[in-house]
Scaffold this active site. Structure first.
Site, mmCIF file in Angstrom:
data_model
loop_
_atom_site.group_PDB
_atom_site.id
_atom_site.type_symbol
_atom_site.label_atom_id
_atom_site.label_comp_id
_atom_site.label_asym_id
_atom_site.label_seq_id
_atom_site.Cartn_x
_atom_site.Cartn_y
_atom_site.Cartn_z
ATOM 1 N N ASP A 168 -40.560 -66.151 45.596
ATOM 2 C CA ASP A 168 -39.130 -66.046 45.300
ATOM 3 C C ASP A 168 -39.028 -65.605 43.839
ATOM 4 O O ASP A 168 -40.041 -65.568 43.124
ATOM 5 C CB ASP A 168 -38.433 -67.406 45.499
ATOM 6 C CG ASP A 168 -36.948 -67.362 45.140
ATOM 7 O OD1 ASP A 168 -36.263 -66.425 45.577
ATOM 8 O OD2 ASP A 168 -36.470 -68.255 44.404
ATOM 9 N N SER A 169 -37.808 -65.338 43.396
ATOM 10 C CA SER A 169 -37.639 -64.998 41.979
ATOM 11 C C SER A 169 -37.811 -66.233 41.083
ATOM 12 O O SER A 169 -38.106 -66.098 39.907
ATOM 13 C CB SER A 169 -36.247 -64.413 41.760
ATOM 14 O OG SER A 169 -35.268 -65.373 42.111
ATOM 15 N N CYS A 193 -36.915 -65.494 49.735
ATOM 16 C CA CYS A 193 -35.861 -64.951 48.899
ATOM 17 C C CYS A 193 -35.055 -63.989 49.761
ATOM 18 O O CYS A 193 -35.633 -63.079 50.378
ATOM 19 C CB CYS A 193 -36.501 -64.208 47.727
ATOM 20 S SG CYS A 193 -35.359 -63.217 46.763
ATOM 21 N N GLU A 203 -30.769 -71.687 38.400
ATOM 22 C CA GLU A 203 -32.044 -71.478 37.710
ATOM 23 C C GLU A 203 -32.000 -72.106 36.321
ATOM 24 O O GLU A 203 -32.993 -72.590 35.807
ATOM 25 C CB GLU A 203 -32.318 -69.978 37.645
ATOM 26 C CG GLU A 203 -33.742 -69.580 37.394
ATOM 27 C CD GLU A 203 -34.710 -69.950 38.516
ATOM 28 O OE1 GLU A 203 -35.790 -70.476 38.172
ATOM 29 O OE2 GLU A 203 -34.411 -69.740 39.703
ATOM 30 N N CYS A 256 -28.843 -67.307 50.088
ATOM 31 C CA CYS A 256 -29.697 -67.244 48.900
ATOM 32 C C CYS A 256 -30.448 -68.561 48.895
ATOM 33 O O CYS A 256 -29.826 -69.630 49.032
ATOM 34 C CB CYS A 256 -28.858 -67.096 47.634
ATOM 35 S SG CYS A 256 -29.822 -67.304 46.114
ATOM 36 N N HIS A 275 -31.625 -70.243 46.666
ATOM 37 C CA HIS A 275 -31.255 -71.174 45.594
ATOM 38 C C HIS A 275 -30.125 -72.130 46.024
ATOM 39 O O HIS A 275 -30.002 -73.232 45.505
ATOM 40 C CB HIS A 275 -30.760 -70.410 44.357
ATOM 41 C CG HIS A 275 -31.845 -69.831 43.501
ATOM 42 N ND1 HIS A 275 -32.658 -68.800 43.899
ATOM 43 C CD2 HIS A 275 -32.245 -70.146 42.244
ATOM 44 C CE1 HIS A 275 -33.496 -68.492 42.928
ATOM 45 N NE2 HIS A 275 -33.262 -69.302 41.902
#
Ligand code: DGL
Length: 274
Positions: A17-18, A80, A159, A191, A193
């Site tokens: 993932d990022s 992701c 994040e 997403c 996240h």
């Protein structure tokens, strides 16, 4: 690097993932397959992926996949949505011997079994602009009403560690309160996240709107893939989890500690020079 067909059941599952988003899926996977070894790559140097071009996301995803395969990954979980929407097709063509599990198709397959007439999807700009959810959902549910909305500040906010409190709530309110996407029968957190702020999102949704539990759905789909290919690791001992980051950030460490305990080791590995 040459790509070998990797069928070794004891090899690790490569996840990327990022940043911290993929941890939500890694955790769900851990809960149902505790014996599996996991390699987790967080491309913190390049986040947010949601603001990047398709070409850039493909380039990052390709290099990360090459790295994870070089470490013996038996399959790759693209944890992701932005990469699933923009790079999954390319990766499957480029690495034909590797099994890739993305985070979009399992969710679409799951929704197909629910009797929902309107479905909302929120996610990054890269995911929403790709049209992937709209296309795939309409393919399987041609009569459904699909409402999508890009919510670009959310991943960056998470994040940065803003997963609760007034700032988090204000940003969620600005995007979702009284918005058409919230007045649907089911809302996809498109997403990885977003499950980290699921309770705060729940707060602004009408009671009858179901939040789709992406991490659990994707984790179940991995079990299916591994079973089908005889690649389940049946070891009874708890599997190892190794973390790699392109930029070692304190916020990643904090989240990973919350999810996987204080003893985890994180190594900084740059798979791309810029
Ligand atoms: N967690 C990712 C996703 O599912 C990426 C968020 C970002 O880096 O913008 O899209």
């Amino acid at each position: 690097m040459e790509e070998y067909p990797n069928t070794k059941s004891q090899g690790p599952i490569g996840i990327f993932d990022s940043g911290v988003g993929g941890l939500t899926v890694a955790q769900a996977l851990r809960a149902i397959l505790p014996g599996e070894n996991i390699l987790y790559y967080g491309d913190t140097l390049h986040l947010p992926y949601g603001e990047k071009s398709k070409e850039a996301i493909i380039r990052y995803s390709t290099e990360i996949t090459t790295f994870l395969l070089s470490k013996g990954a038996k399959c790759i979980l693209i944890a992701c949505n932005s990469a699933s929407a923009n790079a999954a097709e390319y990766l499957r063509e480029k690495f034909p011997h590797t099994t890739f599990i993305d985070v979009i198709q399992p969710v679409v397959d799951h929704i197909q079994q629910l009797d929902k007439k309107s479905i909302g999807v929120i996610g990054t700009k890269a995911t929403m602009n790709s049209g992937a959810y709209q296309r795939k959902l309409l393919e399987s549910l041609p009569n459904a009403k699909i409402i999508t909305k890009a919510t670009p500040l959310l991943a960056a906010m998470i994040e940065e560690g803003f997963t609760s409190g007034p700032v988090t709530d204000a940003v969620i309110d600005a995007y979702l309160h009284h918005d058409a996407v919230s007045h649907t029968e089911a809302l996809v957190l498109g997403c990885t996240h977003y499950p980290l702020i699921q309770n705060n999102i729940r707060r602004v949704l009408p009671e009858n709107c179901l939040i789709i539990d992406t991490p659990k759905i994707v984790a179940k789909s991995i079990v299916q893939h591994l079973e089908n290919q005889n690649m389940l690791n049946n070891h009874s001992v708890e599997g190892q989890i190794q973390f790699f980051l392109s930029d070692l950030t304190p916020s990643f460490r904090k989240q990973a500690n919350l999810f996987f305990g204080k003893d985890i080791e994180i190594e900084e590995v740059r798979v791309l020079s810029n």
